[in-house]
Enzyme design. Structure first.
Site, PDB file in Angstrom:
ATOM      1  N   CYS A 149       0.807  -1.234   0.000  1.00  0.00           N
ATOM      2  CA  CYS A 149       0.000   0.000   0.000  1.00  0.00           C
ATOM      3  C   CYS A 149       0.838   1.281   0.000  1.00  0.00           C
ATOM      4  O   CYS A 149       0.347   2.332  -0.405  1.00  0.00           O
ATOM      5  CB  CYS A 149      -0.965  -0.006   1.178  1.00  0.00           C
ATOM      6  N   HIS A 242      -2.033   6.981   3.091  1.00  0.00           N
ATOM      7  CA  HIS A 242      -0.589   7.021   3.339  1.00  0.00           C
ATOM      8  C   HIS A 242       0.001   8.254   2.643  1.00  0.00           C
ATOM      9  O   HIS A 242      -0.167   8.435   1.428  1.00  0.00           O
ATOM     10  CB  HIS A 242       0.101   5.775   2.773  1.00  0.00           C
TER      11      HIS A 242
HETATM   12  N1  LIG Z   1      -4.836  -2.808   5.265  1.00  0.00           N
HETATM   13  C1  LIG Z   1      -4.186  -2.316   4.223  1.00  0.00           C
HETATM   14  O1  LIG Z   1      -4.133  -1.073   3.983  1.00  0.00           O
HETATM   15  C2  LIG Z   1      -3.501  -3.226   3.244  1.00  0.00           C
HETATM   16  C3  LIG Z   1      -3.028  -2.676   2.077  1.00  0.00           C
HETATM   17  C4  LIG Z   1      -2.386  -3.495   1.135  1.00  0.00           C
HETATM   18  C5  LIG Z   1      -2.228  -4.825   1.390  1.00  0.00           C
HETATM   19  N2  LIG Z   1      -2.696  -5.370   2.557  1.00  0.00           N
HETATM   20  C6  LIG Z   1      -2.494  -6.801   2.742  1.00  0.00           C
HETATM   21  O2  LIG Z   1      -3.758  -7.463   2.626  1.00  0.00           O
HETATM   22  C7  LIG Z   1      -3.775  -8.596   3.491  1.00  0.00           C
HETATM   23  C8  LIG Z   1      -4.969  -8.491   4.440  1.00  0.00           C
HETATM   24  O3  LIG Z   1      -4.804  -7.320   5.233  1.00  0.00           O
HETATM   25  P1  LIG Z   1      -5.942  -6.754   6.214  1.00  0.00           P
HETATM   26  O4  LIG Z   1      -5.463  -5.396   6.591  1.00  0.00           O
HETATM   27  O5  LIG Z   1      -7.297  -6.927   5.605  1.00  0.00           O
HETATM   28  O6  LIG Z   1      -5.804  -7.776   7.469  1.00  0.00           O
HETATM   29  P2  LIG Z   1      -6.868  -8.148   8.588  1.00  0.00           P
HETATM   30  O7  LIG Z   1      -7.830  -7.041   8.822  1.00  0.00           O
HETATM   31  O8  LIG Z   1      -6.062  -8.660   9.733  1.00  0.00           O
HETATM   32  O9  LIG Z   1      -7.681  -9.394   7.949  1.00  0.00           O
HETATM   33  C9  LIG Z   1      -7.111 -10.665   7.782  1.00  0.00           C
HETATM   34  C10 LIG Z   1      -8.098 -11.615   7.129  1.00  0.00           C
HETATM   35  O10 LIG Z   1      -7.473 -12.901   6.987  1.00  0.00           O
HETATM   36  C11 LIG Z   1      -8.309 -13.898   7.593  1.00  0.00           C
HETATM   37  N3  LIG Z   1      -7.509 -14.995   8.121  1.00  0.00           N
HETATM   38  C12 LIG Z   1      -6.656 -14.976   9.176  1.00  0.00           C
HETATM   39  N4  LIG Z   1      -6.136 -16.216   9.372  1.00  0.00           N
HETATM   40  C13 LIG Z   1      -6.678 -17.020   8.426  1.00  0.00           C
HETATM   41  C14 LIG Z   1      -6.553 -18.384   8.110  1.00  0.00           C
HETATM   42  N5  LIG Z   1      -5.733 -19.197   8.809  1.00  0.00           N
HETATM   43  N6  LIG Z   1      -7.258 -18.888   7.076  1.00  0.00           N
HETATM   44  C15 LIG Z   1      -8.084 -18.072   6.353  1.00  0.00           C
HETATM   45  N7  LIG Z   1      -8.256 -16.768   6.612  1.00  0.00           N
HETATM   46  C16 LIG Z   1      -7.554 -16.241   7.630  1.00  0.00           C
HETATM   47  C17 LIG Z   1      -9.052 -13.162   8.676  1.00  0.00           C
HETATM   48  O11 LIG Z   1     -10.203 -13.904   9.034  1.00  0.00           O
HETATM   49  P3  LIG Z   1     -10.868 -13.862  10.521  1.00  0.00           P
HETATM   50  O12 LIG Z   1     -11.622 -12.569  10.620  1.00  0.00           O
HETATM   51  O13 LIG Z   1     -11.740 -15.066  10.508  1.00  0.00           O
HETATM   52  O14 LIG Z   1      -9.743 -13.940  11.513  1.00  0.00           O
HETATM   53  C18 LIG Z   1      -9.363 -11.847   7.951  1.00  0.00           C
HETATM   54  O15 LIG Z   1     -10.451 -12.055   7.079  1.00  0.00           O
HETATM   55  C19 LIG Z   1      -2.415  -8.624   4.212  1.00  0.00           C
HETATM   56  O16 LIG Z   1      -1.526  -9.453   3.498  1.00  0.00           O
HETATM   57  C20 LIG Z   1      -1.961  -7.179   4.126  1.00  0.00           C
HETATM   58  O17 LIG Z   1      -0.569  -7.045   4.202  1.00  0.00           O
HETATM   59  C21 LIG Z   1      -3.343  -4.603   3.478  1.00  0.00           C
END
Ligand SMILES: NC(=O)c1ccc[n+]([C@@H]2O[C@H](COP(=O)([O-])OP(=O)(O)OC[C@H]3O[C@@H](n4cnc5c(N)ncnc54)[C@H](OP(=O)(O)O)[C@@H]3O)[C@@H](O)[C@H]2O)c1
Length: 349
Positions: A149, A242
């Protein structure tokens, strides 16, 4: 909606998963048909499993959908993946091997040599790397990624400049929003009234991803762009958006108005193809001396436009300016959605 392509979301309950649901709600080409998350959420109606954090309501149909286990059986053939990198490294290849098009947000596969890391306005041609993936040859599946991001806003701002004037060196200092850490993310006691000068692996990602994104596709491989790149990443108490302070040195001598014109005139394949998530203007140069600011400017172009401002000479490199990009839209769900639209336009879906 019989003509829409069914899609699934892996990690549907997280910060990025929620943005996918919001962006796909009225999408003209894709329709959410499957949601998966961890065993914490599996089997529950989505509204119960997700801690919904967006200002728009959960769409009714989605609220009632039951969260599936993260397995390819019964999943649609197009998967948007928003999983933590460690889990993505295990699950994304399983879906690609099962014949799915995996359009991923995580860093797990980004730097793999046969996996395209794509910003459609910048390097849509890198999508051809799909053809060299073993999943593609065996069962038709493949994986495509979008950048980190904080890399994406920077690279969008650098792309038209690099093309016209060739970058020699880039230094970027980020001020990154808390939503970038997912939910619950950074503890409030750590971030309120504070700046955290460390985001694990973020500086490395920005540096290597920028060079891959601005690199050239040559004989089935990406040759990284050869400019020197240094990033310093900070977490600040901002909800979304950001901000980055950037300094650059170019091979060619330019005037400020050349750089501003390169940003304001920038148009690329997504705009020419009228892809549904493509912003009318990928970059807007803001002339006010105190803009862009995340509170006011990160939703430009529906969160898909990169805002640039404060261009001025730099005494160490050559030019310096400020970049702002919406981290969960342009930096995550919107980026992946635009990648999927490009894939569809190019006949991969
Ligand atoms: N936030 C940002 O601005 C951003 C930007 C670019 C890229 N990203 C990337 O996108 C990805 C997700 O980020 P996020 O910010 O959305 O994270 P998040 O809010 O922590 O969400 C994580 C997701 O993964 C699921 N999960 C966790 N453990 C799992 C498992 N063992 N099997 C299947 N699903 C599982 C969670 O489900 P539960 O709710 O059931 O735990 C939740 O749906 C990451 O790789 C991050 O680096 C994020």
């Amino acid at each position: 909606m019989p003509n829409k392509l069914p899609v699934g979301i892996l990690g549907a309950t997280g910060v990025v998963g929620q943005r996918f649901i919001q962006a796909l709600e009225h999408h003209p080409w894709f329709e959410v048909a499957w949601l998966a998350a961890s065993d914490r959420s599996e089997g529950k109606p989505y509204a119960e499993a997700a801690r919904w954090k967006l200002k728009t309501a959960i769409p009714d149909r989605i609220a009632r959908m039951v969260v599936s286990p993260p397995k390819p059986d019964g999943a649609p053939k197009i998967i948007f993946a928003a999983l933590d990198a460690a889990i993505a490294r295990e699950l994304e290849p399983q879906f690609a091997a099962a014949g799915c098009a995996v359009v991923s947000n995580s860093s797990a596969l980004r730097m793999q040599s046969d996996v395209p890391l794509v910003i459609p306005e910048v390097n849509g041609d890198h999508i051809k790397l799909i053809d060299s993936q073993s999943w593609r040859r065996s069962g038709g599946g493949f994986a495509v990624t979008n950048p980190n991001c904080s890399a994406i806003g920077l690279v969008i701002a650098l792309a038209p400049i690099h093309r016209a004037f060739q970058l020699e060196a880039v230094m970027a200092v980020t001020m990154q929003a808390v939503s970038g850490a997912g939910y619950p993310g950074v503890a409030s006691l750590d971030i309120l009234g504070n700046v955290i000068p460390f985001i694990k692996n973020e500086e490395e990602k920005m540096e290597e991803e920028a060079q891959k994104l601005l690199g050239t596709l040559n004989g089935g491989k990406v040759i990284p762009a050869p400019f020197a790149m240094s990033a310093q990443c900070n977490r600040v108490a901002v909800e979304d958006g950001h901000t980055e302070s950037v300094s650059i040195r170019l091979k060619k001598k330019v005037k400020a108005e050349d750089l501003i014109a390169a940003w304001n005139d920038f148009q690329a394949e997504p705009q020419r193809l009228h892809l549904p998530s493509a912003p009318e203007r990928p970059i807007v140069y803001m002339t006010a001396p105190d803009r862009p600011q995340p509170r006011f400017d990160c939703d430009l172009g529906g969160g898909m436009t990169t805002a640039v401002g404060r261009l001025r000479p730099c005494n160490v490199l050559e030019w310096k300016f400020t970049v702002l990009s919406h981290n969960t839209i342009r930096g995550a769900a919107g980026a992946a959605l635009l990648n999927a639209e490009l894939l569809k336009a190019k006949g991969y879906l």
